[in-house]
Design an enzyme around this catalytic site. Structure first.
Site, mmCIF file in Angstrom:
data_model
loop_
_atom_site.group_PDB
_atom_site.id
_atom_site.type_symbol
_atom_site.label_atom_id
_atom_site.label_comp_id
_atom_site.label_asym_id
_atom_site.label_seq_id
_atom_site.Cartn_x
_atom_site.Cartn_y
_atom_site.Cartn_z
ATOM 1 C CD GLN A 283 -32.318 -48.487 -0.876
ATOM 2 O OE1 GLN A 283 -32.647 -47.554 -1.581
ATOM 3 N NE2 GLN A 283 -31.109 -48.562 -0.341
ATOM 4 C CG HIS B 159 -37.203 -64.334 -1.438
ATOM 5 N ND1 HIS B 159 -38.494 -63.959 -1.722
ATOM 6 C CD2 HIS B 159 -36.846 -63.629 -0.345
ATOM 7 C CE1 HIS B 159 -38.900 -63.057 -0.832
ATOM 8 N NE2 HIS B 159 -37.921 -62.847 0.021
ATOM 9 C CG ASP C 205 -38.335 -61.192 2.806
ATOM 10 O OD1 ASP C 205 -38.160 -60.791 1.631
ATOM 11 O OD2 ASP C 205 -38.253 -62.388 3.138
ATOM 12 N NE ARG D 103 -35.605 -39.124 -5.381
ATOM 13 C CZ ARG D 103 -34.648 -40.062 -5.444
ATOM 14 N NH1 ARG D 103 -33.848 -40.272 -4.413
ATOM 15 N NH2 ARG D 103 -34.465 -40.766 -6.539
ATOM 16 C CG HIS E 116 -34.958 -46.087 -5.832
ATOM 17 N ND1 HIS E 116 -34.653 -44.818 -5.381
ATOM 18 C CD2 HIS E 116 -33.854 -46.831 -5.581
ATOM 19 C CE1 HIS E 116 -33.434 -44.805 -4.872
ATOM 20 N NE2 HIS E 116 -32.918 -46.014 -4.979
ATOM 21 C CG ASN F 233 -32.680 -43.570 -7.808
ATOM 22 O OD1 ASN F 233 -32.447 -42.421 -7.450
ATOM 23 N ND2 ASN F 233 -31.904 -44.590 -7.483
ATOM 24 C CD GLU F 234 -28.569 -43.683 -8.151
ATOM 25 O OE1 GLU F 234 -28.353 -44.904 -8.099
ATOM 26 O OE2 GLU F 234 -28.191 -42.892 -7.289
ATOM 27 C CG ASN G 270 -29.648 -39.738 -6.528
ATOM 28 O OD1 ASN G 270 -30.388 -38.786 -6.240
ATOM 29 N ND2 ASN G 270 -30.119 -40.943 -6.804
ATOM 30 C CE1 TYR H 213 -25.345 -41.527 -1.058
ATOM 31 C CE2 TYR H 213 -25.958 -41.375 -3.370
ATOM 32 C CZ TYR H 213 -26.298 -41.589 -2.041
ATOM 33 O OH TYR H 213 -27.607 -41.856 -1.712
ATOM 34 C CD GLU I 229 -30.560 -41.541 -3.665
ATOM 35 O OE1 GLU I 229 -29.436 -42.056 -3.548
ATOM 36 O OE2 GLU I 229 -31.525 -42.128 -4.187
HETATM 37 C C1 PNW Z 1 -27.675 -44.558 -4.417
HETATM 38 N N1 PNW Z 1 -21.703 -43.479 -6.814
HETATM 39 O O1 PNW Z 1 -26.898 -44.993 -5.515
HETATM 40 C C2 PNW Z 1 -29.037 -45.251 -4.495
HETATM 41 O O2 PNW Z 1 -29.945 -44.459 -5.191
HETATM 42 C C3 PNW Z 1 -29.624 -45.641 -3.148
HETATM 43 O O3 PNW Z 1 -30.662 -46.555 -3.318
HETATM 44 C C4 PNW Z 1 -28.519 -46.211 -2.265
HETATM 45 O O4 PNW Z 1 -28.994 -46.711 -1.051
HETATM 46 C C5 PNW Z 1 -27.497 -45.117 -2.045
HETATM 47 O O5 PNW Z 1 -26.935 -44.758 -3.280
HETATM 48 C C6 PNW Z 1 -26.335 -45.525 -1.141
HETATM 49 O O6 PNW Z 1 -25.592 -46.532 -1.743
HETATM 50 C C7 PNW Z 1 -25.591 -44.575 -5.746
HETATM 51 O O7 PNW Z 1 -21.411 -43.345 -8.019
HETATM 52 C C8 PNW Z 1 -25.229 -44.382 -7.061
HETATM 53 O O8 PNW Z 1 -20.832 -43.276 -5.964
HETATM 54 C C9 PNW Z 1 -23.970 -44.011 -7.424
HETATM 55 C C10 PNW Z 1 -23.002 -43.829 -6.456
HETATM 56 C C11 PNW Z 1 -23.337 -44.016 -5.140
HETATM 57 C C12 PNW Z 1 -24.610 -44.389 -4.785
#
Ligand code: PNW
Length: 489
Positions: free
Chosen positions: A26, A46, A59, A84, A129, A173-174, A316, A318, A386
């Site tokens: 990213q 690509h 890129d 991180r 990641h 990661n996730e 993480n 959100y 996150e």
């Molecule tokens: C994260 N959800 O993933 C990622 O780890 C990052 O790379 C990404 O940029 C960031 O979110 C923002 O999108 C997510 O369940 C995983 O709501 C799950 C959720 C949200 C984001």
């Protein structure tokens, strides 16, 4: 009621870690520089630009491959305790395999780590990641059981080269985003779309890969390096729609599918996959005519090998929602994990909406998710690796400020109740390549000008607010920056 009670003047403990997060694909750019090979995101962007909202790619991204000194300067401006970031497998091992270590790639991460440490900032390194070497994908990627060894070999190189200075490692990661989004659907590379099949095969391989890497760290590096190795998942705050038993069960199933599938094998007392989910998939598979369950169980030996293989729990977080089987609208895609659990979700209109369609600010959601983790696994040390809010371009980001203040109030509620929360990392240090959304959604405390070859970074208002919170260890809801001139204190 969803009202948030703001309690002024509470303080984060002195040893509480405040940080920011990023990920290699990213931000780095330099996609074909310094001996790096192609990864699955290079390949996707690509060969199928239309898959990305603005037909962009990583890129160049933030060009952190060349601009990492500015990144570290921003960390010092914010006054963060820890940073991180993730390493690109394809930069360190361009063949995917450990037969050849790319010293130029190692040198890049050495420079970054040393620059971070020079200012007493603690590096936290994610090994994976999402940017798998493309050649490994062509050999099946996370659906090939041999990948547990390939990943373990890569992990050994990372521990060996960087573990003298890096004391926090995260293997993955996730899990669900790697497995469901990448292999079960089309929302992340490699977009395999093996619905109801891909996620479950990947989940098993991922658990074994994680455990192998953890054992290598624990046996061969921890005794001399003394660091920690953990695992990060994404979890929403899944709240039952009503207080009925059915809705409580529905919320449990969502937790099992969203993260328990990945973390129960590691953190639960008995190990293995979550029981109800495992049984549901077996039953559905049989009814659908599959000779065996789409979710293959671990052997008892594997269960024992995976159980207990993490020093901390990374989450993480959100957003969240209300869940109930009554909200389920039958999926047209069968088989699918969603069809396996038959549970639906909703958010309330009154919850503020981010720039990302999936992102709503649910009140008190950090507290809810941490409580859920504690209920499941006891007093494991937790890091919020996150948490963040998307906007569009612009420096005035009141929505992000409101989100961070509410999130941190919610974290304080959890700390007040004795939840073992050790740290909090804001996503993200700066705007970056937001996967399928390209550069159309911005998560940064710093705005990045992607039109500018210099990729100039400018602090948003939220950067000043986060800085003040870190400095004072309190959340002052009235605080306004005196100017938008950023300095290093
Ligand atoms: C994260 N959800 O993933 C990622 O780890 C990052 O790379 C990404 O940029 C960031 O979110 C923002 O999108 C997510 O369940 C995983 O709501 C799950 C959720 C949200 C984001």
């Amino acid at each position: 009621t969803w009202g948030v009670a703001v309690k002024q003047n509470r303080k984060f403990p002195d040893d509480f870690i405040f940080g920011t997060s990023t990920a290699s694909y990213q931000i780095e750019g330099g996609w074909n520089e310094g001996g790096k090979s192609e990864n699955i995101w290079d390949y996707l962007t690509h060969t199928n630009a239309a898959a990305i909202e603005d037909q962009s790619s990583g890129d160049i991204a933030c060009d952190s491959y060349h601009k990492y000194e500015r990144d570290v300067e921003m960390m010092r401006e914010l006054g963060i305790d820890s940073y991180r970031f993730s390493m690109a497998w394809s930069r360190i091992l361009p063949n995917g395999f450990a037969d050849y270590v790319n010293e130029e790639g190692v040198a890049y991460y050495n420079k970054l780590i040393d620059e971070i440490l020079k200012y007493n900032i603690e590096p936290m390194v994610t090994l994976y990641h999402w940017d798998l070497p493309q050649k490994l994908q062509e050999m099946g990627g996370w659906l090939n059981p041999l990948i547990a060894d390939w990943f373990a070999d890569y992990a050994r190189v990372v521990f060996d080269r960087f573990g003298d200075r890096v004391k926090y490692f995260i293997t993955f990661n996730e899990g669900a985003q790697i497995c469901y989004e990448g292999y079960d659907s089309v929302t992340k590379a490699p977009r395999l779309n093996m619905s109801g099949i891909g996620e479950y095969i990947c989940a098993k391989n991922l658990a074994l890969a994680h455990a192998k890497a953890y054992h290598i760290y624990n046996d061969d590096f921890k005794p001399t390096q003394g660091g920690l190795c953990g695992y990060t998942i994404a979890a929403g705050s899944n709240v039952p729609l009503t207080n009925s038993e059915e809705d409580a069960y529905a919320a449990e199933l969502v937790n099992q599918l969203q993260w328990g599938l990945y973390t129960d094998p590691i953190f639960s007392k008995d190990g293995g996959f979550p029981k109800e989910l495992f049984e549901l998939v077996a039953k559905k598979s049989a009814a659908q005519g599959y000779p065996r369950s789409r979710l293959t169980d671990f052997t008892e030996e594997e269960k024992a090998y995976i159980r207990g293989t993490s020093d901390f729990f990374g989450v993480n977080h959100y957003t969240g929602g209300l869940v109930s089987a009554s909200l389920y609208t039958p999926s047209s895609v069968v088989p699918s994990p969603k069809d396996d659990i038959e549970v639906g979700q909703m958010a309330l209109d009154e919850w503020p909406q981010g720039a990302s369609f999936w992102l709503k600010q649910m009140p008190n959601s950090i507290y809810i998710v941490l409580k859920n983790i504690q209920k499941r696994y006891g007093d494991v040390p937790i890091y919020i690796t996150e948490n963040g809010w998307s906007t569009h371009e612009g420096i005035e980001d009141e929505g992000r400020i409101a989100y961070y203040r509410a999130a941190l109030e919610s974290a304080l509620d959890a700390l007040d109740e004795g939840i073992n929360l050790k740290g909090y990392y804001a996503w993200s240090l700066m705007d970056n390549f937001e996967w399928m959304a390209g550069y159309t959604e911005r998560f940064g405390l710093y705005e990045v000008n992607f039109e500018d070859p210099e990729r100039t970074r400018t602090p948003r208002k939220s950067a000043f607010i986060y800085k003040q919170i870190i400095k004072t260890r309190t959340i002052d809801h009235e605080y306004e920056p005196e100017s938008y001139v950023m300095t290093i204190d």
